[in-house]
Design a protein around this motif. Structure first.
Motif, PDB file in Angstrom:
ATOM      1  N   ALA A 108       0.827  -1.206   0.000  1.00  0.00           N
ATOM      2  CA  ALA A 108       0.000   0.000   0.000  1.00  0.00           C
ATOM      3  C   ALA A 108       0.863   1.259   0.000  1.00  0.00           C
ATOM      4  O   ALA A 108       0.548   2.242  -0.675  1.00  0.00           O
ATOM      5  CB  ALA A 108      -0.930  -0.006   1.210  1.00  0.00           C
ATOM      6  N   LYS A 109       1.938   1.230   0.750  1.00  0.00           N
ATOM      7  CA  LYS A 109       2.845   2.388   0.776  1.00  0.00           C
ATOM      8  C   LYS A 109       3.540   2.585  -0.568  1.00  0.00           C
ATOM      9  O   LYS A 109       3.838   3.715  -0.957  1.00  0.00           O
ATOM     10  CB  LYS A 109       3.876   2.210   1.889  1.00  0.00           C
ATOM     11  N   ALA A 110       3.761   1.480  -1.283  1.00  0.00           N
ATOM     12  CA  ALA A 110       4.428   1.565  -2.581  1.00  0.00           C
ATOM     13  C   ALA A 110       3.489   2.022  -3.689  1.00  0.00           C
ATOM     14  O   ALA A 110       3.942   2.481  -4.740  1.00  0.00           O
ATOM     15  CB  ALA A 110       5.033   0.209  -2.935  1.00  0.00           C
ATOM     16  N   PHE A 111       2.172   1.892  -3.449  1.00  0.00           N
ATOM     17  CA  PHE A 111       1.179   2.278  -4.451  1.00  0.00           C
ATOM     18  C   PHE A 111       0.149   3.209  -3.794  1.00  0.00           C
ATOM     19  O   PHE A 111      -1.008   2.821  -3.588  1.00  0.00           O
ATOM     20  CB  PHE A 111       0.488   1.044  -5.027  1.00  0.00           C
ATOM     21  N   PRO A 112       0.541   4.442  -3.471  1.00  0.00           N
ATOM     22  CA  PRO A 112      -0.334   5.351  -2.708  1.00  0.00           C
ATOM     23  C   PRO A 112      -1.606   5.766  -3.431  1.00  0.00           C
ATOM     24  O   PRO A 112      -2.550   6.239  -2.785  1.00  0.00           O
ATOM     25  CB  PRO A 112       0.574   6.560  -2.440  1.00  0.00           C
ATOM     26  N   LYS A 113      -1.676   5.598  -4.737  1.00  0.00           N
ATOM     27  CA  LYS A 113      -2.871   5.996  -5.476  1.00  0.00           C
ATOM     28  C   LYS A 113      -3.920   4.888  -5.525  1.00  0.00           C
ATOM     29  O   LYS A 113      -5.051   5.128  -5.941  1.00  0.00           O
ATOM     30  CB  LYS A 113      -2.496   6.426  -6.900  1.00  0.00           C
ATOM     31  N   LEU A 114      -3.541   3.704  -5.101  1.00  0.00           N
ATOM     32  CA  LEU A 114      -4.483   2.591  -5.075  1.00  0.00           C
ATOM     33  C   LEU A 114      -5.077   2.444  -3.682  1.00  0.00           C
ATOM     34  O   LEU A 114      -4.567   3.003  -2.709  1.00  0.00           O
ATOM     35  CB  LEU A 114      -3.780   1.296  -5.486  1.00  0.00           C
ATOM     36  N   LYS A 115      -6.141   1.665  -3.583  1.00  0.00           N
ATOM     37  CA  LYS A 115      -6.818   1.460  -2.312  1.00  0.00           C
ATOM     38  C   LYS A 115      -6.693  -0.006  -1.897  1.00  0.00           C
ATOM     39  O   LYS A 115      -6.825  -0.914  -2.725  1.00  0.00           O
ATOM     40  CB  LYS A 115      -8.286   1.859  -2.422  1.00  0.00           C
ATOM     41  N   PHE A 116      -6.456  -0.224  -0.600  1.00  0.00           N
ATOM     42  CA  PHE A 116      -6.268  -1.567  -0.061  1.00  0.00           C
ATOM     43  C   PHE A 116      -7.141  -1.735   1.179  1.00  0.00           C
ATOM     44  O   PHE A 116      -7.344  -0.794   1.949  1.00  0.00           O
ATOM     45  CB  PHE A 116      -4.800  -1.804   0.323  1.00  0.00           C
ATOM     46  N   GLU A 117      -7.626  -2.969   1.378  1.00  0.00           N
ATOM     47  CA  GLU A 117      -8.371  -3.304   2.588  1.00  0.00           C
ATOM     48  C   GLU A 117      -7.897  -4.654   3.096  1.00  0.00           C
ATOM     49  O   GLU A 117      -7.768  -5.610   2.329  1.00  0.00           O
ATOM     50  CB  GLU A 117      -9.882  -3.332   2.317  1.00  0.00           C
ATOM     51  N   HIS A 118      -7.632  -4.713   4.403  1.00  0.00           N
ATOM     52  CA  HIS A 118      -7.108  -5.933   5.005  1.00  0.00           C
ATOM     53  C   HIS A 118      -8.077  -6.462   6.050  1.00  0.00           C
ATOM     54  O   HIS A 118      -8.474  -5.739   6.968  1.00  0.00           O
ATOM     55  CB  HIS A 118      -5.745  -5.662   5.649  1.00  0.00           C
ATOM     56  N   ALA A 119      -8.455  -7.723   5.923  1.00  0.00           N
ATOM     57  CA  ALA A 119      -9.391  -8.346   6.853  1.00  0.00           C
ATOM     58  C   ALA A 119      -8.674  -8.828   8.104  1.00  0.00           C
ATOM     59  O   ALA A 119      -7.653  -9.506   8.021  1.00  0.00           O
ATOM     60  CB  ALA A 119     -10.104  -9.520   6.187  1.00  0.00           C
TER      61      ALA A 119
END
Length: 358
Positions: A108-119
């Motif tokens: 997520a830090k490497a791709f700041p323009k994308l969105k991530f969600e962690h369960a």
């Protein structure tokens, strides 16, 4: 979560078309990726997340293009898979295993323009959100069932890892059981794996040999339910309805429902309203519930469980309310007090009556 052989399989993609506003969905779909820790199968943790992914396809159609990678080990391999999904143009990525937390944060830090969600995790960032369910709420209800049905008073619990999420469940089952049978106890065996049918079956057999006549689990395969059916002892499953694997002995299961959450979050991402945060849904939200009951369960027991279900949903019954003692008899939560969310999320002790070590 568990160390599994690698199987990188792409999912069938979008279902029939559905347009969102003026978006040219068919020409430019919003790409969403999912990472699964075990094979999808037809029951269990990954299966329920897959049902959520399919719900996104069904609700949004050609506006989205979803894909998944199943059977991904935690650690370096998961980071590679998450990074590949990011590089492949997925704009929102859901990673569905506790052990994916650090890899997800790194990507997520490497791709700041994308969105991530962690369960099930707790690390968040501007483009990294977390989500989970209050699994302990329906587990308390399975404890009531276990307390009523067990003749020996010994409940066998096959668990994966001694992390707070799992410890909450073990404690909740015993609290539910002791609400109807104050002498009930739980024996715990940890498998050190989220999905390992062989280890789960061996643990179940051992627990029955130690006197348990009710089995439950915090692992992802159907092995415990199948063992209970063969041994002729009652059980409750986990993640999804497992009645077909134990038609005579499976009472109910703690069931997760990710459908609405996934659909809502994808819609928000498409609309530009998505924001990082944390969701911890309980029975009131519908994110967790009990699956269908075994037809052989007595009506008075079903009525009792139904009444307690409504108490949990309304907030009248708070699972981790005092007085609560740990295994050494030390008061951890005094009478008249209830544990705060932060305390529950960091739970690292067993309640009195649990036989096992954290």
């Amino acid at each position: 979560m568990s160390i599994l052989r690698r199987s990188l399989l792409a999912a069938p993609l979008a279902l029939p078309a559905f347009a969102i506003g003026r978006r040219a969905a068919a020409a430019d779909p919003f790409k969403v990726g999912f990472v699964y820790v075990s094979p999808i199968g037809d029951a269990g943790w990954t299966f329920q997340h897959e049902m959520g992914r399919r719900a996104v396809d069904a609700a949004l159609g050609a506006a989205v293009k979803t894909s998944y990678v199943e059977n991904v080990p935690e650690g370096a391999d998961s980071e590679r898979v998450i990074r590949r999904l990011a590089q492949d143009g997925n704009q929102l990525i859901f990673t569905t295993s506790f052990g994916y937390m650090n890899p997800t944060e790194k990507v997520a830090k490497a791709f700041p323009k994308l969105k991530f969600e962690h369960a099930t995790g707790y690390k968040r960032g501007p483009n990294l959100a977390t989500y989970s369910g209050r699994y302990y709420e329906p587990r308390y209800l399975t404890g009531i069932i276990a307390g009523r049905l067990s003749k020996s008073g010994i409940i066998g619990y096959v668990a994966a890892f001694p992390i707070p999420e799992v410890i909450q469940g073990i404690n909740a089952v015993l609290l539910g059981a002791r609400s109807v049978n104050p002498k009930a106890t739980i024996k715990v065996i940890f498998t050190s794996s989220w999905f390992d049918p062989g280890k789960e079956r061996a643990a179940a057999d051992t627990l029955v040999a130690q006197g348990a006549d009710y089995l439950t689990q915090h692992t992802d395969s159907t092995a415990v339910v199948q063992a209970a059916e063969e041994k002729g002892v009652w059980c409750s499953g986990y993640d999804s309805d497992m009645l077909k694997y134990g038609p005579k002995t499976h009472t109910t299961a703690v069931e997760m429902h990710w459908d609405n959450y996934y659909v809502d979050r994808v819609k928000q991402a498409i609309a530009g309203t998505w924001a990082s945060g944390d969701v911890w849904g309980g029975m009131a939200s519908g994110m967790v519930k009990l699956s269908r009951f075994n037809p052989s369960l007595p009506a008075p027991l079903l009525a009792e469980v139904a009444a307690k279900t409504e108490e949990i949903r309304s907030g009248k019954l708070v699972v981790f309310s005092g007085p609560l003692k740990d295994q050494a008899g030390v008061v951890k939560v005094p009478a008249g007090k209830a544990m705060m969310d932060a305390e529950i999320l960091s739970m690292n002790w067993f309640v009195e009556g649990v036989q096992g070590k954290v």
